[in-house]
Design a protein around this motif. Structure first.
Motif, PDB file in Angstrom:
ATOM      1  N   ARG A  15      13.377  -9.377   1.337  1.00 42.04           N
ATOM      2  CA  ARG A  15      14.531  -9.294   2.243  1.00 42.04           C
ATOM      3  C   ARG A  15      14.289 -10.280   3.371  1.00 42.04           C
ATOM      4  NH1 ARG A  15      13.267  -3.877   1.273  1.00 42.04           N
ATOM      5  NH2 ARG A  15      12.168  -3.761   3.248  1.00 42.04           N
ATOM      6  N   ALA A  16      15.329 -10.557   4.132  1.00 42.04           N
ATOM      7  CA  ALA A  16      15.221 -11.545   5.203  1.00 42.04           C
ATOM      8  C   ALA A  16      14.159 -11.182   6.242  1.00 42.04           C
ATOM      9  CB  ALA A  16      16.571 -11.726   5.889  1.00 42.04           C
ATOM     10  N   SER A  17      13.956  -9.909   6.501  1.00 40.34           N
ATOM     11  CA  SER A  17      13.024  -9.497   7.551  1.00 40.34           C
ATOM     12  C   SER A  17      11.650  -9.082   7.026  1.00 40.34           C
ATOM     13  CB  SER A  17      13.629  -8.333   8.345  1.00 40.34           C
ATOM     14  OG  SER A  17      13.841  -7.237   7.478  1.00 40.34           O
ATOM     15  N   VAL A  18      11.391  -9.265   5.734  1.00 35.40           N
ATOM     16  CA  VAL A  18      10.129  -8.814   5.135  1.00 35.40           C
ATOM     17  C   VAL A  18       9.441  -9.980   4.440  1.00 35.40           C
ATOM     18  CG1 VAL A  18       9.090  -7.252   3.438  1.00 35.40           C
ATOM     19  CG2 VAL A  18      11.065  -6.505   4.768  1.00 35.40           C
ATOM     20  N   VAL A  19       8.141 -10.151   4.716  1.00 38.83           N
ATOM     21  CA  VAL A  19       7.344 -11.172   4.039  1.00 38.83           C
ATOM     22  C   VAL A  19       6.100 -10.510   3.469  1.00 38.83           C
ATOM     23  CG1 VAL A  19       6.042 -13.314   4.264  1.00 38.83           C
ATOM     24  CG2 VAL A  19       8.124 -12.987   5.595  1.00 38.83           C
ATOM     25  N   MET A  20       5.886 -10.668   2.171  1.00 35.80           N
ATOM     26  CA  MET A  20       4.675 -10.187   1.515  1.00 35.80           C
ATOM     27  C   MET A  20       3.761 -11.402   1.353  1.00 35.80           C
ATOM     28  SD  MET A  20       5.466  -6.970   0.855  1.00 35.80           S
ATOM     29  CE  MET A  20       4.386  -6.434  -0.410  1.00 35.80           C
ATOM     30  N   ALA A  21       2.754 -11.520   2.199  1.00 31.76           N
ATOM     31  CA  ALA A  21       1.837 -12.661   2.157  1.00 31.76           C
ATOM     32  C   ALA A  21       0.697 -12.340   1.208  1.00 31.76           C
ATOM     33  CB  ALA A  21       1.304 -12.961   3.546  1.00 31.76           C
ATOM     34  N   ARG A  22       0.497 -13.172   0.226  1.00 33.47           N
ATOM     35  CA  ARG A  22      -0.573 -12.993  -0.756  1.00 33.47           C
ATOM     36  C   ARG A  22      -1.547 -14.160  -0.653  1.00 33.47           C
ATOM     37  NH1 ARG A  22       0.504  -7.740  -2.207  1.00 33.47           N
ATOM     38  NH2 ARG A  22       2.585  -7.557  -3.051  1.00 33.47           N
ATOM     39  N   ALA A  23      -2.816 -13.857  -0.695  1.00 30.31           N
ATOM     40  CA  ALA A  23      -3.851 -14.889  -0.637  1.00 30.31           C
ATOM     41  C   ALA A  23      -4.355 -15.194  -2.046  1.00 30.31           C
ATOM     42  CB  ALA A  23      -5.011 -14.416   0.226  1.00 30.31           C
ATOM     43  N   ALA A  24      -4.886 -16.372  -2.236  1.00 31.16           N
ATOM     44  CA  ALA A  24      -5.488 -16.725  -3.519  1.00 31.16           C
ATOM     45  C   ALA A  24      -6.606 -15.731  -3.818  1.00 31.16           C
ATOM     46  CB  ALA A  24      -6.031 -18.140  -3.476  1.00 31.16           C
ATOM     47  N   GLY A  25      -6.618 -15.215  -5.026  1.00 29.45           N
ATOM     48  CA  GLY A  25      -7.635 -14.250  -5.432  1.00 29.45           C
ATOM     49  C   GLY A  25      -7.193 -12.804  -5.326  1.00 29.45           C
ATOM     50  N   ASP A  26      -6.086 -12.525  -4.638  1.00 29.46           N
ATOM     51  CA  ASP A  26      -5.586 -11.154  -4.543  1.00 29.46           C
ATOM     52  C   ASP A  26      -5.220 -10.641  -5.929  1.00 29.46           C
ATOM     53  OD1 ASP A  26      -5.814 -11.165  -1.805  1.00 29.46           O
ATOM     54  OD2 ASP A  26      -3.660 -11.172  -1.394  1.00 29.46           O
ATOM     55  N   GLU A  27      -5.645  -9.407  -6.243  1.00 31.86           N
ATOM     56  CA  GLU A  27      -5.275  -8.750  -7.493  1.00 31.86           C
ATOM     57  C   GLU A  27      -4.468  -7.519  -7.129  1.00 31.86           C
ATOM     58  OE1 GLU A  27      -8.558  -7.993 -10.103  1.00 31.86           O
ATOM     59  OE2 GLU A  27      -9.292 -10.043  -9.939  1.00 31.86           O
ATOM     60  N   VAL A  28      -3.201  -7.505  -7.507  1.00 34.99           N
ATOM     61  CA  VAL A  28      -2.297  -6.423  -7.126  1.00 34.99           C
ATOM     62  C   VAL A  28      -1.301  -6.157  -8.244  1.00 34.99           C
ATOM     63  CG1 VAL A  28      -2.424  -6.834  -4.637  1.00 34.99           C
ATOM     64  CG2 VAL A  28      -0.746  -8.052  -5.989  1.00 34.99           C
ATOM     65  N   LYS A  29      -0.652  -4.999  -8.154  1.00 30.05           N
ATOM     66  CA  LYS A  29       0.483  -4.696  -9.017  1.00 30.05           C
ATOM     67  C   LYS A  29       1.735  -5.052  -8.238  1.00 30.05           C
ATOM     68  CE  LYS A  29      -1.466  -1.162 -11.926  1.00 30.05           C
ATOM     69  NZ  LYS A  29      -1.335   0.192 -12.452  1.00 30.05           N
ATOM     70  N   ILE A  30       2.612  -5.820  -8.871  1.00 29.62           N
ATOM     71  CA  ILE A  30       3.813  -6.287  -8.193  1.00 29.62           C
ATOM     72  C   ILE A  30       5.051  -5.987  -9.034  1.00 29.62           C
ATOM     73  CG2 ILE A  30       2.634  -8.091  -6.892  1.00 29.62           C
ATOM     74  CD1 ILE A  30       3.637 -10.117  -8.968  1.00 29.62           C
ATOM     75  N   THR A  31       6.199  -6.014  -8.382  1.00 31.26           N
ATOM     76  CA  THR A  31       7.461  -5.784  -9.078  1.00 31.26           C
ATOM     77  C   THR A  31       7.797  -6.984  -9.956  1.00 31.26           C
ATOM     78  OG1 THR A  31       8.774  -6.772  -7.328  1.00 31.26           O
ATOM     79  CG2 THR A  31       8.334  -4.388  -7.155  1.00 31.26           C
ATOM     80  N   GLU A  32       8.723  -6.765 -10.858  1.00 36.83           N
ATOM     81  CA  GLU A  32       9.162  -7.845 -11.738  1.00 36.83           C
ATOM     82  C   GLU A  32       9.790  -8.986 -10.944  1.00 36.83           C
ATOM     83  OE1 GLU A  32       9.302  -9.683 -15.366  1.00 36.83           O
ATOM     84  OE2 GLU A  32       8.387  -7.750 -14.917  1.00 36.83           O
ATOM     85  N   ALA A  33      10.544  -8.657  -9.904  1.00 35.23           N
ATOM     86  CA  ALA A  33      11.180  -9.693  -9.077  1.00 35.23           C
ATOM     87  C   ALA A  33      10.136 -10.568  -8.382  1.00 35.23           C
ATOM     88  CB  ALA A  33      12.100  -9.055  -8.047  1.00 35.23           C
ATOM     89  N   GLU A  34       9.090  -9.942  -7.830  1.00 35.42           N
ATOM     90  CA  GLU A  34       8.033 -10.728  -7.172  1.00 35.42           C
ATOM     91  C   GLU A  34       7.286 -11.556  -8.202  1.00 35.42           C
ATOM     92  OE1 GLU A  34       4.114 -10.317  -4.257  1.00 35.42           O
ATOM     93  OE2 GLU A  34       5.334  -8.537  -4.655  1.00 35.42           O
ATOM     94  N   TYR A  35       7.039 -10.985  -9.381  1.00 34.55           N
ATOM     95  CA  TYR A  35       6.351 -11.730 -10.434  1.00 34.55           C
ATOM     96  C   TYR A  35       7.146 -12.982 -10.816  1.00 34.55           C
ATOM     97  CZ  TYR A  35       4.776 -13.303 -14.940  1.00 34.55           C
ATOM     98  OH  TYR A  35       4.344 -14.102 -15.965  1.00 34.55           O
ATOM     99  N   GLU A  36       8.445 -12.836 -11.010  1.00 32.00           N
ATOM    100  CA  GLU A  36       9.270 -13.981 -11.405  1.00 32.00           C
ATOM    101  C   GLU A  36       9.225 -15.089 -10.361  1.00 32.00           C
ATOM    102  OE1 GLU A  36      13.164 -12.584 -12.444  1.00 32.00           O
ATOM    103  OE2 GLU A  36      12.381 -11.345 -14.065  1.00 32.00           O
ATOM    104  N   ALA A  37       9.291 -14.724  -9.080  1.00 33.55           N
ATOM    105  CA  ALA A  37       9.246 -15.723  -8.013  1.00 33.55           C
ATOM    106  C   ALA A  37       7.877 -16.405  -7.958  1.00 33.55           C
ATOM    107  CB  ALA A  37       9.565 -15.075  -6.670  1.00 33.55           C
ATOM    108  N   ALA A  38       6.813 -15.624  -8.043  1.00 31.07           N
ATOM    109  CA  ALA A  38       5.467 -16.187  -7.977  1.00 31.07           C
ATOM    110  C   ALA A  38       5.155 -17.022  -9.213  1.00 31.07           C
ATOM    111  CB  ALA A  38       4.446 -15.068  -7.822  1.00 31.07           C
TER     112      ALA A  38
END
Length: 76
Positions: A15-38
């Motif tokens: 969303r416009a007011s939310v940023v999920m910052a991910r660093a190289a090496g992070d291992e997480v479970k993410i939504t399909e939408a975040e996966y597609e963008a990344a």
């Protein structure tokens, strides 16, 4: 949800007011939408969910809680 490892820094904005910052090496479970963008940015690789999750506590859980749960499963 997909279990992934980030190969480079990536900021996801669901969303416009939310940023999920991910660093190289992070291992997480993410939504399909975040996966597609990344994935479009070339910033992730999929981790085999079953082998990566077995025997490991999630990062959000306390380490002692994860160990006690694993021990309880082994005894049952």
């Amino acid at each position: 949800m997909r279990h992934v490892r980030y190969t480079k820094r990536f900021d996801y904005r669901p969303r416009a007011s939310v940023v999920m910052a991910r660093a190289a090496g992070d291992e997480v479970k993410i939504t399909e939408a975040e996966y597609e963008a990344a994935n479009a940015a070339g910033a992730v690789e999929i981790i085999n969910g079953e082998s990566a999750e077995q025997g490991e506590a999630s990062p959000e859980a306390g380490s002692s809680a994860g160990k006690s749960k694993a021990g309880n499963r082994a005894r049952n």
